[in-house]
Design a protein around this motif. Structure first.
Motif, PDB file in Angstrom:
ATOM      1  N   PHE A 374       0.857  -1.202   0.025  1.00  0.00           N
ATOM      2  CA  PHE A 374       0.048   0.004  -0.005  1.00  0.00           C
ATOM      3  C   PHE A 374       0.878   1.299   0.012  1.00  0.00           C
ATOM      4  O   PHE A 374       1.955   1.193   0.560  1.00  0.00           O
ATOM      5  CB  PHE A 374      -1.005  -0.164   1.214  1.00  0.00           C
ATOM      6  N   LEU A 394      -7.391  -2.141   8.972  1.00  0.00           N
ATOM      7  CA  LEU A 394      -7.012  -0.688   8.572  1.00  0.00           C
ATOM      8  C   LEU A 394      -6.400  -0.120   9.689  1.00  0.00           C
ATOM      9  O   LEU A 394      -5.447   0.658   9.542  1.00  0.00           O
ATOM     10  CB  LEU A 394      -8.189  -0.073   8.244  1.00  0.00           C
ATOM     11  N   GLN A 415      -8.961   6.760   2.458  1.00  0.00           N
ATOM     12  CA  GLN A 415      -9.560   6.798   1.023  1.00  0.00           C
ATOM     13  C   GLN A 415      -8.578   5.730   0.463  1.00  0.00           C
ATOM     14  O   GLN A 415      -7.410   5.624   0.564  1.00  0.00           O
ATOM     15  CB  GLN A 415      -9.208   7.988   0.091  1.00  0.00           C
ATOM     16  N   THR A 416      -9.191   4.552   0.009  1.00  0.00           N
ATOM     17  CA  THR A 416      -8.696   3.598  -0.715  1.00  0.00           C
ATOM     18  C   THR A 416      -9.178   3.341  -2.196  1.00  0.00           C
ATOM     19  O   THR A 416     -10.279   3.904  -2.230  1.00  0.00           O
ATOM     20  CB  THR A 416      -8.744   2.270  -0.176  1.00  0.00           C
ATOM     21  N   VAL A 433      -8.358  -5.850   6.086  1.00  0.00           N
ATOM     22  CA  VAL A 433      -8.019  -5.373   4.400  1.00  0.00           C
ATOM     23  C   VAL A 433      -7.965  -6.505   3.519  1.00  0.00           C
ATOM     24  O   VAL A 433      -6.959  -7.240   3.447  1.00  0.00           O
ATOM     25  CB  VAL A 433      -6.765  -4.508   4.547  1.00  0.00           C
ATOM     26  N   LEU A 438     -13.327  -4.743   1.568  1.00  0.00           N
ATOM     27  CA  LEU A 438     -13.181  -3.416   0.903  1.00  0.00           C
ATOM     28  C   LEU A 438     -14.139  -3.026   0.091  1.00  0.00           C
ATOM     29  O   LEU A 438     -14.984  -1.968   0.122  1.00  0.00           O
ATOM     30  CB  LEU A 438     -11.796  -2.953   0.220  1.00  0.00           C
ATOM     31  N   SER A 443     -15.747   0.419  -0.991  1.00  0.00           N
ATOM     32  CA  SER A 443     -14.644   1.135  -1.658  1.00  0.00           C
ATOM     33  C   SER A 443     -13.763   0.009  -2.456  1.00  0.00           C
ATOM     34  O   SER A 443     -14.716  -0.868  -2.925  1.00  0.00           O
ATOM     35  CB  SER A 443     -13.482   1.537  -0.700  1.00  0.00           C
ATOM     36  N   MET A 445      -9.755  -2.258  -3.221  1.00  0.00           N
ATOM     37  CA  MET A 445      -8.375  -2.391  -3.315  1.00  0.00           C
ATOM     38  C   MET A 445      -7.759  -1.624  -4.040  1.00  0.00           C
ATOM     39  O   MET A 445      -6.823  -0.853  -3.693  1.00  0.00           O
ATOM     40  CB  MET A 445      -8.202  -3.919  -3.417  1.00  0.00           C
ATOM     41  N   GLY A 448      -3.869   0.010  -4.544  1.00  0.00           N
ATOM     42  CA  GLY A 448      -3.266   0.164  -3.205  1.00  0.00           C
ATOM     43  C   GLY A 448      -2.943   1.501  -2.508  1.00  0.00           C
ATOM     44  O   GLY A 448      -2.159   1.629  -1.707  1.00  0.00           O
ATOM     45  N   MET A 450      -3.732   4.470  -0.247  1.00  0.00           N
ATOM     46  CA  MET A 450      -4.449   4.426   0.995  1.00  0.00           C
ATOM     47  C   MET A 450      -4.284   5.863   1.711  1.00  0.00           C
ATOM     48  O   MET A 450      -2.857   6.185   2.031  1.00  0.00           O
ATOM     49  CB  MET A 450      -3.589   3.382   1.861  1.00  0.00           C
TER      50      MET A 450
END
Ligand SMILES: Cc1cc2nc3c(=O)[nH]c(=O)nc-3n(C[C@H](O)[C@H](O)[C@H](O)COP(=O)(O)O)c2cc1C
Ligand code: SF4
Ligand code: SF4
Ligand code: FES
Ligand code: FES
Lengths: 643, 153
Positions: A374, A394, A415-416, A433, A438, A443, A445, A448, A450
């Motif tokens: 990430f 998370l 925010q992902t 995660v 997600l 949201s 993945m 990646g 984040m």
């Protein structure tokens, strides 16, 4: 360099390389990735080299210019081997001390160590730094250990042994079966099962077929692909060659965005070296398998990272998506079967082949296996690349690895998933995660990204930011995407300007639905996610903008004003001097006043007003108090009175 | 174009002759060499490689990395990626447009600067980031922009 013709020759060469290297010999590894270079890593290298020369240590100490280990924010990162002592924020001026203290006197330089922002404790070794300690760095961990321009460095760490194993001990079918069994899912966005895509491409009719690395990395705010390709290019090449063998492809492409010049340079060198050594070209390692790779540069269009668009760009045409009634795995570049995977997906392949699918499935959750890198950025103490096992919460990523939110501020959302993703609020921080969780939270993945946000971030502004991005990047081919995004952006812009109306939220929801259902590619289909997730979790913030004309985070310019509190102003003239608009009236003993007409709301005065005065205030949702009359502005200072 | 320029362009075209799907790569090389893609060059490519000029213009106008108008001596790119946005790149950009007196996408009348915005430069941990002529500047506060730009003329 004569070509290596068999796995046995490879092992011999590897032994030769390793035996010439003394593990006790001191080595100074300096990160020269793009991030550290921006902070002056090149000057650090020069300075260290000079010091080494000054002490006549050229033969006794190695210097290695490595790729990015992910902690760019604390760059330049320097690691001293064999002790693995990690120094951060190294400047060229530190070179003397590094050589005389760290190398010659074997002393630890305290002031360059990592200091925990919460406990103030120092960490000496890389593995003791909380940022690294709580990660599982299978893919990115080698970056600080090798010079990406040296194939020997990669070989010394066991490089290309997975390729040798695949070519000499496995049939293509067995390689495919192993990758399928590993449950590896694509790291580029959608999480599509890699084995399934490979099988589809392998079984598609036709002679020629292609394998492609997607290094377009369009998600603004993510840079794991850059770090992998730039810092350990051979690991990506090795994965690609193994994939080509499994799929039966003899030609590969690496599609890299031109914004990554160093990644292009390093992967181009890596390809050349791999050709010299016989890992690419004809009859690879004596197996009879042939494979070549070309580098193709992307020219700066987000949508060109989409699979069909990317393939059109490889053909030299404008990179726009096309309908995929037939998967690109079957009909891709020049209508031939083409298997496209993300950089990180390919980099996982050598690990799976070396250690086996069972090892890989031992890491992660039911539906998502292995690790994920990430890009942990925004309002978090330790920003950088973090590689963690799927299924970590998370909260652990943000607080254990990331060290929490800086400046005593409150966490608001993370925010992902980039422009296709969403914002996840505090109450969901304990969620695991992985791909499916997600998605359940509204949201994605994604690749990646984040991005951590604190109380100073406005959710309406965030949604507007992403839609603005997408409206610039939509290729405009389909009406629902082009118009849907444009209309949503218009509504959001109005809301952020205080022109929002009752019913706007519902209108956004309606537009979101149409855009999602009727667009051709995933850009349009997911474009509403940032809007929907922020409405879902932060509806009250939207309502404050619409009903009270108030931006609770003090971000939306049209809804805020700056005001100097006459009771607190000390007439220090700091803000007056720095105001770029000349909007502040005042004098030495005169309380300062902002001319609201002239003020451009740049926020400079708020920032520069000394903390102990705290006289500049932000106001939103209520009228600005009238300026105090001229005659009341004189400050009668005590000291002056006594004179 | 001078004959010297034509031969420079020809040399770049030579590299790609006979290969498939090279137009984007070729235009990127030319952009790097000349800093823009002049009309005469588009004509030259079309002539030599038998690619319709319309296709050349379509590619060149689609991609942000290519420019159909001359760029200034110095290229200033401000990152507007998410990470940089969260850390205040809009205010940095405001400040820079103020200093250079041009908007993103514009070139100053004396051709000293071209200003543009980019989506991400891969240095997200250092946001906000700006690049001047290939040199990256990380963690730039709006108040520091002037200091950086002063070194270019
Ligand atoms: C608009 C858009 C942009 C994309 N950009 C990228 C990108 O920059 N990098 C990437 O790996 N995948 C990107 N993708 C996803 C690709 O289409 C594709 O799914 C992916 O590269 C497949 O690799 P994977 O299965 O290994 O994830 C994008 C998709 C869309 C719709
Ligand atoms: S959904 Fe948007 S980006 Fe995708 S093809 Fe349609 S217009 Fe282009
Ligand atoms: S916000 Fe900016 S323009 Fe307005 S008074 Fe403060 S410094 Fe001046
Ligand atoms: S570039 Fe050096 S740590 Fe990322
Ligand atoms: S978001 Fe600015 S460098 Fe990535």
């Amino acid at each position: 360099m004569p070509k290596i013709n068999s796995p046995a020759e490879l092992e011999k060469l590897r032994k030769g390389i390793v035996s010439k290297r003394d593990p006790k010999k001191p080595c100074i590894a300096v990160c020269t990735g793009t991030g550290c270079l921006a902070l002056g890593a090149d000057k650090v290298v020069v300075a260290i080299k000079e010091e080494i020369k000054k002490h006549g240590l050229e033969d006794k100490v190695d210097i290695k210019e490595t790729g990015c280990p992910g902690f760019c924010e604390r760059g330049t990162v320097v690691v001293i081997y064999p002790e693995e002592i990690c120094y951060l924020k190294v400047q060229p001026e530190d070179a003397g001390e590094i050589v005389s203290q760290a190398i010659l006197a074997k002393k630890v330089i305290d002031r360059l160590l990592y200091v925990d922002p919460t406990t103030n404790e120092k960490a000496v070794r890389e593995s003791e730094i909380p940022f690294y300690k709580n990660q599982m760095r299978l893919l990115i961990g080698n970056n600080i250990k090798l010079d990406p321009k040296s194939i020997d460095d990669y070989l010394a760490l066991g490089g290309y042994s997975a390729l040798a194993k695949a070519l000499s001990q496995m049939t293509p079918e067995q390689v495919l079966a192993e990758v399928t069994k590993s449950n590896l899912r694509g790291r580029g966005g959608g999480g599509f099962p890699t084995g399934r895509k490979w099988a589809e491409c392998r079984n598609a009719p036709g002679e020629a077929r292609y394998v492609i690395v997607n290094a377009d990395e369009g998600d603004p705010g993510a840079f794991m692909d850059r770090a992998l390709l730039e810092g350990n290019p051979h690991s990506v090449l090795e994965g690609l060659i193994i994939g080509a063998y499994a799929i039966g492809s003899h030609e590969g492409y690496i599609y890299v965005r031109q914004e990554y010049p160093l990644a292009i340079e390093n992967v181009t060198i890596a390809i050349k070296k791999a050709e010299e050594y016989g890992f690419l070209g004809e009859n690879i390692l004596g197996s009879g398998f042939d494979f070549t790779i070309k580098v193709h540069r992307g020219a700066g269009a987000f949508v060109s990272g989409e699979s069909s668009a990317l393939m059109t760009a490889i053909e030299g045409r404008v990179g726009e998506p096309r309908p995929k009634y037939i998967h690109t795995a079957v009909k891709g570049v020049r209508d031939r079967p083409s298997c496209l995977n993300n950089v990180e997906t390919w980099a996982n392949v050598p690990l799976i082949i070396s250690k086996g699918a069972d090892w890989f499935t031992g890491i992660g959750t039911g539906g998502s296996k292995g690790t994920k890198i990430f890009s942990l950025v925004g309002k978090v103490n330790n920003t950088g690349l973090v590689e963690v096992p799927m299924g970590i919460t998370l909260r652990d990523v943000i607080y254990k690895v990331g060290g929490g939110i800086p400046g005593g501020k409150k966490f608001k959302a993370v925010q992902t998933g980039g422009p296709s993703g969403g914002c996840i609020p505090e109450e969901k921080l304990d969620m695991k995660v992985d791909f499916d969780e997600l998605a359940k939270a509204g949201s994605m993945m994604g690749s990646g990204g984040m991005i951590v946000m604190d109380e100073d971030i406005c959710m309406v502004d965030v949604a507007r930011y992403f839609l603005n991005f997408l409206s610039d990047e939509s290729c405009g081919k389909c009406v629902p995407c082009r118009e849907g995004i444009r209309q949503m952006l218009k509504v959001l812009t109005n809301i952020s300007k205080g022109k929002g109306r009752e019913g706007d939220i519902e209108l956004l929801e309606e537009l979101a639905e149409i855009t999602r259902d009727a667009s051709l590619c995933a850009l349009g289909r997911t474009a509403a996610n940032p809007v929907m997730s922020t409405i879902h979790y932060f509806r009250d913030e939207y309502e404050a903008h619409i009903k009270e004309k108030k931006c609770p985070a003090y971000v939306c310019k049209e809804l805020i004003s700056y005001y100097i509190d006459p009771d607190k102003c000390q007439a220090c003239m700091i803000c007056l001097r720095q105001c770029p608009a000349g909007a502040i009236a005042g004098d030495k003993n005169q309380i300062h006043v902002i001319d609201q007409e002239k003020c451009t709301k740049c926020g400079t005065c708020f920032e520069v007003c000394p903390l102990r005065f705290g006289a500049v205030k932000r106001i939103s949702g209520e009228p600005v108090p009238p300026p105090i009359p001229e005659e009341a502005r004189v400050i009668a200072r005590k000291s002056k009175e006594n004179e | 174009m001078t004959t010297e320029e034509i031969s420079r362009i020809d040399k770049i075209i030579d590299k790609y002759e006979g290969e498939e799907g090279i137009l984007i790569q070729l235009l990127l090389d030319i952009q790097q060499e000349l800093n823009w893609i002049p009309k005469e060059v588009a004509e030259r490519i079309s002539q030599r490689l038998n690619i319709p000029q319309s296709q050349i213009y379509r590619v060149a106008s689609f991609y942000t990395a290519m420019s159909l108008t001359p760029r200034g001596r110095h290229l200033v790119s401000v990152c507007m990626g998410t990470a940089c946005h969260i850390r205040g790149s809009p205010r940095l950009l405001d400040r820079i447009t103020d200093i250079l007196k041009i908007q993103p996408g514009e070139t100053s009348p004396d051709r000293s600067f071209t200003l543009n915005t980019v989506n991400c430069l891969g240095c997200c941990a250092l946001g906000p980031v700006m690049v001047v002529d290939g040199k990256y500047h990380g963690k730039i506060a709006p108040t520091e922009a002037e200091e950086v730009l002063k070194n270019y003329d």
